[in-house]
Design a protein around this motif. Structure first.
Motif, PDB file in Angstrom:
ATOM      1  N   VAL A 106      75.957  15.817  44.154  1.00 43.79           N
ATOM      2  CA  VAL A 106      76.274  14.466  44.611  1.00 43.79           C
ATOM      3  C   VAL A 106      77.387  14.547  45.658  1.00 43.79           C
ATOM      4  O   VAL A 106      78.502  14.985  45.366  1.00 43.79           O
ATOM      5  CB  VAL A 106      76.707  13.564  43.443  1.00 43.79           C
ATOM      6  N   ALA A 107      77.063  14.113  46.872  1.00 44.11           N
ATOM      7  CA  ALA A 107      78.015  14.159  47.980  1.00 44.11           C
ATOM      8  C   ALA A 107      78.928  12.936  47.943  1.00 44.11           C
ATOM      9  O   ALA A 107      78.544  11.867  47.463  1.00 44.11           O
ATOM     10  CB  ALA A 107      77.260  14.190  49.307  1.00 44.11           C
ATOM     11  N   THR A 133      72.339  14.348  47.438  1.00 42.79           N
ATOM     12  CA  THR A 133      72.321  12.918  47.769  1.00 42.79           C
ATOM     13  C   THR A 133      72.726  12.731  49.224  1.00 42.79           C
ATOM     14  O   THR A 133      73.865  12.968  49.601  1.00 42.79           O
ATOM     15  CB  THR A 133      73.288  12.132  46.870  1.00 42.79           C
ATOM     16  N   ASP A 134      71.787  12.314  50.042  1.00 36.61           N
ATOM     17  CA  ASP A 134      72.030  12.080  51.464  1.00 36.61           C
ATOM     18  C   ASP A 134      72.211  10.575  51.655  1.00 36.61           C
ATOM     19  O   ASP A 134      71.260   9.834  51.896  1.00 36.61           O
ATOM     20  CB  ASP A 134      70.837  12.615  52.272  1.00 36.61           C
ATOM     21  N   CYS A 174      84.509  15.806  44.668  1.00 36.54           N
ATOM     22  CA  CYS A 174      85.534  14.841  45.049  1.00 36.54           C
ATOM     23  C   CYS A 174      85.229  13.459  44.471  1.00 36.54           C
ATOM     24  O   CYS A 174      85.065  13.300  43.276  1.00 36.54           O
ATOM     25  CB  CYS A 174      85.709  14.818  46.565  1.00 36.54           C
ATOM     26  N   GLN A 175      85.121  12.466  45.328  1.00 36.39           N
ATOM     27  CA  GLN A 175      84.995  11.071  44.903  1.00 36.39           C
ATOM     28  C   GLN A 175      83.917  10.830  43.853  1.00 36.39           C
ATOM     29  O   GLN A 175      84.140  10.090  42.891  1.00 36.39           O
ATOM     30  CB  GLN A 175      84.758  10.208  46.137  1.00 36.39           C
ATOM     31  N   PRO A 176      82.710  11.419  43.950  1.00 36.40           N
ATOM     32  CA  PRO A 176      81.655  11.095  42.981  1.00 36.40           C
ATOM     33  C   PRO A 176      81.842  11.704  41.594  1.00 36.40           C
ATOM     34  O   PRO A 176      80.991  11.489  40.727  1.00 36.40           O
ATOM     35  CB  PRO A 176      80.380  11.628  43.642  1.00 36.40           C
ATOM     36  N   THR A 177      82.919  12.465  41.374  1.00 35.19           N
ATOM     37  CA  THR A 177      83.113  13.016  40.039  1.00 35.19           C
ATOM     38  C   THR A 177      83.204  11.913  38.995  1.00 35.19           C
ATOM     39  O   THR A 177      82.703  12.062  37.873  1.00 35.19           O
ATOM     40  CB  THR A 177      84.376  13.894  39.982  1.00 35.19           C
TER      41      THR A 177
END
Length: 414
Positions: A106-107, A133-134, A174-177
């Motif tokens: 997950v980006a 995830t684009d 990063c953020q999607p954790t």
């Protein structure tokens, strides 16, 4: 008017950038030697003009062939396999791969495109069937496709895990954790057969009360109303998402650059000098970085504001207050998912301990199924890209996936 004013200036500068981009070819057409000192100086100046503008479309992933232990270079195929209006799921797979573990990567949705994880994919695809995830630039998504908020973000992750089927692994950078932990928790509580075998959380803001960084402190200096009033704009009429409320990517980029303005000024001066002096390999490395860095995407305003409020101001996840579509998110529901957290010693975006906090939240995962890795000598981006990611962090990730595989289905390297 913020976005409209920016776009008016960008539109006005586009002919100048186009002209600067054509000039090297024009000079060659008229027989001007590109290796002359004056030619190199002019071309270096033209390059600066072209590079200084922002782009708003995703650059190519351009994943290179994988070098096998036999010395053979194996091509990596890239395929869009499913998706929604807001996100496309892209698969990266070695051409000769057979039965490799599936990993949903997950980006971040933080102002840059998923190509920010190009280096992550390049390494992961050696031994895994990688699905990324684009995220779509939301300014290109019509209002008729609905609202994208934090619930929708978590829902996308759950939907993709279910599409992959049982036996897949989940990895957030990063953020999607936060969203990855929430998605896995909801799936575990629902006894979903597709709950991830392993969950890898890398340099993410699980609990930003711990060792707060400058970024964390900035998020708490103003009330959420200030963010909505000063940072949210409407997409201009010339785009498909006209009228949608967004946090513009160019605002995020300016904030990032403002934190290290002198370093970026020095980089552009160095690029000019290297190009002028004919050191093109070194110059190309800097150019490639800024082509990626200056490719920006807008964030949906509801998603951005909810993330700032719930993750960085109210600390809902670590306090047990985070909700997904009206229901509580309960990390204690996770029992059979292996957990790996990774942090960087020099991370100035996510402080040491913020990601590790996931271990305490996932209190019902047995200790032998939990691992934490603190990587010495790396900052935020070094956790998931670069040499230390490839040679020191990735082996830990690969081992976690291998341990999490069902008995009799050990990691296979094609």
């Amino acid at each position: 008017m913020m976005y409209s004013n920016y776009q008016m200036i960008a539109n006005a500068m586009e002919p100048l950038r186009w002209w600067a981009q054509q000039m090297p070819s024009v000079m060659q057409f008229f027989g001007v030697d590109p290796d002359l000192p004056l030619s190199r100086q002019l071309n270096a100046a033209y390059e600066q003009a072209v590079l200084s503008g922002l782009t708003h479309s995703r650059p190519p992933f351009a994943i290179a062939p994988v070098q096998e232990s036999t010395g053979q270079a194996v091509k990596v195929t890239e395929t869009e396999v499913t998706g929604s209006a807001f996100c496309k799921l892209v698969r990266f797979r070695k051409a000769n791969a057979r039965d490799l573990p599936k990993v949903l990567l997950v980006a971040p949705m933080s102002g840059h495109f998923a190509t920010l994880l190009r280096g992550t994919v390049q390494v992961l695809v050696q031994d895994h069937d990688v699905y990324l995830t684009d995220w779509v630039n939301v300014r290109d998504v019509p209002l008729s496709d609905g609202v994208f908020d934090l619930d929708a973000y978590i829902g996308e992750i759950i939907g993709f895990m279910q599409w992959l089927g049982p036996g897949a692994h989940l990895m957030g950078v990063c953020q999607p954790t936060v969203a990855c932990l929430a998605a896995a928790s909801v799936m575990a509580e629902d006894n979903d057969a597709c709950v991830p075998l392993s969950l890898t959380l890398m340099a993410g803001p699980i609990d930003t009360r711990i060792n707060p960084t400058v970024v964390n402190k900035l998020a708490t200096t103003k009330p959420i109303e200030w963010f909505e009033k000063n940072l949210i704009a409407h997409v201009p009429m010339q785009f498909a998402g006209a009228g949608r409320k967004v946090y513009p990517g160019f605002v995020q980029l300016m904030a990032f650059m403002g934190m290290n303005q002198q370093r970026h000024n020095d980089s552009f001066q160095q690029l000019y000098a290297l190009r002028r002096d004919g050191e093109n390999d070194k110059a190309n490395a800097i150019k490639t970085f800024y082509e990626e860095y200056f490719a920006v995407m807008d964030l949906s305003a509801p998603f951005y504001l909810e993330t700032v409020a719930q993750v960085f101001q109210e600390y809902r996840l670590p306090q047990g207050l985070l909700r997904y579509r009206g229901r509580s998110v309960n990390p204690q529901a996770l029992r059979k998912t292996f957990l790996l957290t990774v942090e960087g010693e020099r991370d100035d975006i996510c402080g040491i301990g913020q990601t590790l906090a996931a271990h305490e939240l996932c209190s019902r995962i047995p200790a032998y199924m939990k691992t934490h890795h603190l990587q010495a000598g790396v900052g935020h981006y070094g956790v998931f890209s670069g040499k230390r990611w490839a040679h020191q962090i990735y082996p830990v990730v690969r081992s976690m996936v291998q341990y999490a595989q069902p008995r009799g289905a050990a990691l296979r390297v094609a």
